[in-house]
Each structure stands twice: as C-alpha cells, then as structure tokens.
Design a protein around this motif. Structure first.
Motif: not given
Ligand code: GDP
Ligand code: ZN
Length: 457
Positions: A232, A229, A235-236, A358-359, A282
């Motif tokens: 979250v 969704k 993109s990162s 953790s992006a 984004t």
C-alpha cells in the motif's frame, strides 16, 4: 555540609575530539596542583577563578599525558557551590580515561550518577524540580521537549507550586486560629475567600495533572506505527516523512534484533516510528507476515497511521487490519491518489476522514504532519504554550495527593465535621506540594531522582 572530592568524565562516551574530566570539592585545586603545569608558569593555587588555563598534564613519573585546557571555578559561585576544575583533554576518549584515573589516584573519588547535580541541590543552589529538569534536558529528544525542560529549569514549576502553597497557607492560618481560640466561637468553617482558595488549588492541581499525558508524550515521543497490508506504500510514506523532515533527530538501534526506531521531528514533537526494520524490508518475506506484524505494532503504538491503497479495491486484509486500528488513535491515509481511484472508503466508517496523499509524488505529506500535530496536542498549541506542562510522574502523584486531600476537606465541610480534620488534610496537601520542590525530601526520594542521571552531571 562537608563532602569528599568527586570526579568523573562529563562528556559522552565515544570518539569525540575532546573529553572533559570534571572535579568538584575542597581538594579540586590540590589535586590539580599535583598533575598540571600551567604554560603561564603560575602556581596552580594562584590561578584566578573563572579562567581557562593552557598547560601540560603530568603523571607521577613527570611524564606528559596530554596538553590540556583547564577551567578553574572557585566556590561558591559554581554549579555545585564547591571548587570545580574541568580538564579539557584533546586526545580522545582513551586519554580522557587516563586523565580521570590520574585524578582519582591523586585524591578524588569517582562520582556516582547525578552526584554533581545532587550536590548542587544539597548545597542549596537548585531545587528538586530544577535538578530533574537538568536530567530531562540531557535526555531531551527535540526542541519542544527542550523548551519544556528549560521552563522547569528556570523554576516555572517551582513558582507555581509556591503560589499554590501560599493559598493553602492562608487557609491553614485561619484554621489554626479557630482551633487555638475556641472561645472566640468562630464556627463558620471557612470564609468564602478561603473556600475559593481551596477550589482554585484543586482546579490548578487538576490542570497540571491533566497536562501530564501531553507533557510525557512530548518529552518521550509518540510511538507511531505505520500499518497496512503489503504494497500500500508504507515504506514510501516513511521515506517521504523522513525526507520532508529536514531535522531527523536520530537513528536508534533498538534492543531487539532487527528493530530500528526512526525518530521524526513533527513540529517539535518526536514521533518514534516503531519497527521500521519491518517496513523497510519491502521486498523480502517480512512483508508476507504483514498482517500479523501489523497487529503486534498496533498494540504497542500511541498513534497508528493506517495506510490503504486508493487505486485498488478493499480486500479482506485491509478489513482485518482496520478492525484492529479502529479503536486506537488513528489517522487514515489514502495513498496513491496520483492513480485512478478504485477504493470505496465508506467501509471504514469508524475513521472520520482519510488524508489523501501520494507518497510517490510527495503530495499531502504536510497534511499528515499537521494532523498528527493536532491529534497529539488536541487543541490549539499557540494558546496552550503559555500553560505549564508537567512531564514527571513524581510530580504527578504528588499533585494527586494534594488534590485528594482538598477533596477530603470539601467533604469534611459538607458533612459539618470538626476543624481538626481539615487541619490534618491541609498538612498532607502542603507536604505533598513541598515534596515536588524537595523542601521535604527523604533520602529515598533523593536517591530515586539522582540515580537517573548520567555520571558526570
Ligand atoms: P509497502 O509494502 O506498504 O511498504 O509499500 P511500498 O512503499 O514498498 O510500495 C509498494 C509499491 O507501491 C512500490 O512499487 C511503490 O513505488 C508504489 N507506491 C508507493 N506509493 C505510491 C504512490 O503514492 N503512488 C504510486 N503510483 N505508487 C506508489
Ligand atoms: Zn514496505
């Protein structure tokens, strides 16, 4: 066989510094004589084979078109086994096209797609698997697929096919003796060692057929969807994957507007991230149709990265997407683990494990790559790398035909039916194997293989 002389530009279109016009055939040197003045002032016909010669190209009006380097390669030790001349033009693509026109005006015909390689095949320099390997090599996206093509080019597949044929020929020889000399009264259908031959060929065909999916994926890339969704961290994550990977192979503008494919090289496997346009935008409305869009992407993907946010509780949207991904090849990604954990992932019971990342902090990215790699290869690649992998659907269907014929033979034997039937199935099995290397080749088959080539190869 005698052919006309063909020519084409064999470098890719675009703004390159140099372009190469390749000429192959009996007239190659005659044509060159009309248009090229070597700086050495030698007669073109005196130029030695395998030399590179500097000089000027001139047109019919004796105007200088370009300063060029010309490689002269005389038959038969050339790619096509014919005389080959390659003109390296320095003046960019437009000049290269002019040079090609000049060559065509002086007696060459424009080559069709793959025609140089087709000649190499017809003149007996390479077999069909090697010709196909040349094509794959041209289209290869990453190292791993390049090494697969190289293996084929060296003839590994051909050697394997010969081994299989040899085993079948031994069986054929026996069957023919039995059929030709009925008075010998041999009615034992097959001695054990020959029966084992059949079993061996059967199982090796099976292995090769099963290698096709892996081979195809490695060659063409794995269509990967990053879904979840909004917010979250899709993109990162994409950015982290792209940055982590030093060798981004290429960016391809898709055919549909807005669809961009990003290719990431994960340990030699090309990962094609579908619809990065949707992920990238984004902040705009595209993200608002996130769930719908995700469903569409999931349908098309070979592999799904399902991203959830560990710092928030699960919502209806997460569940909705989860329902779609749970039956696909999916990796669960638990993002934002740098924040306090609020999520309870036991809801997603069909997903065995979640990779914690953790992006933002670039933690866990390598774990994702390892997992992707293992999922695709499904086993230990170091052990598999010795194995031959087929990547070509034509080879696969020929192997399937071989396998089916051998299955028929087993049935014939089990049911105690006459030897003639075995002979027929052996013939089909052998012919199918020969089709792979092109020893049996119909015009159709050749056209099919060579039409996939680029002109100039
Ligand atoms: P998308 O909508 O799924 O593509 O999510 P984005 O990648 O655009 O990220 C949404 C927000 O979450 C942004 O403000 C990001 O900076 C933030 N974010 C993404 N990954 C992490 C992470 O690992 N940790 C933290 N703390 N924030 C993150
Ligand atoms: Zn996004």
């Amino acid at each position: 066989m005698i052919f006309d002389t063909i020519a084409a530009i064999s470098t890719p279109r675009g703004e390159g510094g140099i372009g190469i016009v390749r000429i192959s055939g009996d007239l190659a040197l005659d044509i060159l004589e009309k248009i090229f003045i070597p700086a050495s002032e030698k007669n073109v016909k005196e130029l030695k084979t395998f030399t590179i010669n500097y000089g000027k190209l001139i047109n019919e009006k004796k105007e200088i078109i370009d300063e060029v380097l010309v490689s002269v390669m005389k038959a038969p030790k050339t790619y096509t086994k014919e005389d080959i001349v390659e003109i390296n033009c320095h003046g960019g693509y437009l000049v290269t096209e002019k040079v090609l026109e000049l060559v065509l005006r002086n007696g060459a015909r424009h080559a069709e797609q793959g025609e140089f390689t087709k000649r190499a095949f017809i003149n007996g320099r390479i077999d069909l698997t090697q010709a196909e390997a040349v094509m794959d090599l041209i289209h290869s996206k990453t190292d791993k697929s390049i090494s697969l093509s190289l293996e084929q080019l060296r003839g590994d597949l051909r050697i394997k096919i010969y081994e299989l044929k040899k085993m079948l020929l031994d069986v054929t020889a026996h069957v023919n003796v039995v059929l030709d000399y009925p008075e010998e009264g041999i009615d034992d259908p097959l001695p054990d060692n020959l029966y084992d031959n059949l079993k061996e060929v059967y199982s090796q065909c099976d292995d090769l057929i099963n290698s096709y999916d892996t081979g195809k994926m490695i060659k063409e890339g794995i269509k990967t969807a990053i879904v979840g969704k909004p917010n979250v961290g899709k993109s990162s994550l994409l950015n982290a994957l792209l940055r982590e990977e030093r060798a981004i192979v290429t960016h391809v503008a898709g055919t549909t507007r807005d669809v961009i494919e990003e290719i990431i090289n994960v340990k030699g496997i090309p990962l094609i991230i579908v619809d990065t346009a949707g992920i990238r935008k984004t902040e705009d409305i595209v993200e608002n149709i996130g769930v719908e869009k995700s469903k569409e992407l999931i349908e098309k993907a070979d592999l799904v990265l399902f991203v959830v946010d560990s710092s928030t509780e699960i919502t209806k949207e997460d569940i909705e997407i989860y329902e779609k991904v749970k039956n696909k090849k999916v990796l669960g990604i638990l993002n934002k683990t740098d924040l306090d954990k609020k999520i309870d992932i036991s809801e997603f019971k069909e997903i065995n494990s979640f990779i914690e990342i953790s992006a933002k902090e670039k933690i866990g990215i390598k774990d994702i790559e390892d997992s992707i790699y293992n999922l695709v290869i499904s086993g230990d690649i170091e052990n598999n790398s010795q194995k031959l992998v087929i990547t070509n659907v034509r080879h696969k269907s020929a192997l399937e035909k071989t396998k089916d014929s051998i299955k028929n033979i087993f049935e014939t034997i089990d049911m105690g039916m006459p030897m003639d039937l075995i002979a027929i199935d052996l013939r089909v099995a052998l012919d199918s194997l020969s089709e792979i290397t092109g020893e049996i080749s119909t015009e159709d088959l050749l056209d099919h293989v060579f039409s996939n080539f680029c002109v100039g190869k």
